[in-house]
Design a protein around this motif. Structure first.
Motif, PDB file in Angstrom:
ATOM      1  N   VAL A 195     -39.730 -17.921 -56.203  1.00 31.53           N
ATOM      2  CA  VAL A 195     -39.958 -16.926 -55.148  1.00 31.53           C
ATOM      3  C   VAL A 195     -38.783 -16.912 -54.169  1.00 31.53           C
ATOM      4  N   ALA A 196     -38.260 -18.083 -53.836  1.00 29.95           N
ATOM      5  CA  ALA A 196     -37.122 -18.154 -52.919  1.00 29.95           C
ATOM      6  C   ALA A 196     -35.876 -17.543 -53.539  1.00 29.95           C
ATOM      7  N   ALA A 197     -35.664 -17.751 -54.829  1.00 30.85           N
ATOM      8  CA  ALA A 197     -34.483 -17.196 -55.496  1.00 30.85           C
ATOM      9  C   ALA A 197     -34.620 -15.704 -55.748  1.00 30.85           C
ATOM     10  N   PHE A 227     -28.052 -15.609 -60.085  1.00 30.06           N
ATOM     11  CA  PHE A 227     -28.062 -16.995 -60.577  1.00 30.06           C
ATOM     12  C   PHE A 227     -26.907 -17.781 -59.959  1.00 30.06           C
ATOM     13  N   ALA A 228     -25.737 -17.144 -59.845  1.00 25.96           N
ATOM     14  CA  ALA A 228     -24.593 -17.811 -59.215  1.00 25.96           C
ATOM     15  C   ALA A 228     -24.873 -18.116 -57.748  1.00 25.96           C
ATOM     16  N   SER A 229     -25.548 -17.219 -57.057  1.00 28.96           N
ATOM     17  CA  SER A 229     -25.891 -17.468 -55.649  1.00 28.96           C
ATOM     18  C   SER A 229     -26.853 -18.637 -55.506  1.00 28.96           C
ATOM     19  N   VAL A 230     -27.810 -18.731 -56.410  1.00 32.21           N
ATOM     20  CA  VAL A 230     -28.766 -19.847 -56.362  1.00 32.21           C
ATOM     21  C   VAL A 230     -28.053 -21.165 -56.665  1.00 32.21           C
ATOM     22  N   VAL A 231     -27.186 -21.153 -57.669  1.00 27.35           N
ATOM     23  CA  VAL A 231     -26.432 -22.368 -58.004  1.00 27.35           C
ATOM     24  C   VAL A 231     -25.540 -22.772 -56.837  1.00 27.35           C
TER      25      VAL A 231
END
Length: 100
Positions: free
Chosen positions: A16-18, A45-49
């Motif tokens: 949910v946060a991502a 995905f890059a932002s989450v990583v």
């Protein structure tokens, strides 16, 4: 059994946060011109990583346990997305200009 429920809850909260970063990238793909668009799934995905790497580099201690991890993912992924969306759009825009 309680551990399994706790792990599922933490994973759900991380997703949910991502999803807010993913929504930002989808909206950027919709509103930006097509030559400035980056792939939303990969960039989210890059932002989450990058948010997880940032949290690790800042050596943030999760004093309240694993339930504070979604807050860090939410905040840092939104900040990274807010930085990367205009940066990547400008890079693609100026990279596509042919110079004589």
């Amino acid at each position: 059994m309680e551990i399994a429920i706790y792990i599922v809850l933490v994973i759900f909260l991380l997703v949910v946060a991502a999803s807010l970063a993913w929504l930002m990238w989808l909206l950027a793909a919709k509103w930006l011109p097509s030559k400035c668009v980056m792939p939303p799934n990969r960039m989210a995905f890059a932002s989450v990583v990058l948010s997880l790497v940032t949290a690790t580099l800042f050596n943030l201690e999760l004093e309240s346990g694993a339930l504070s991890a979604p807050i860090f993912v939410l905040v840092f992924s939104v900040l990274w997305s807010a930085f990367l969306i205009p940066t990547s759009a400008l890079t693609k825009y100026f990279g596509g200009i042919k110079r004589a």
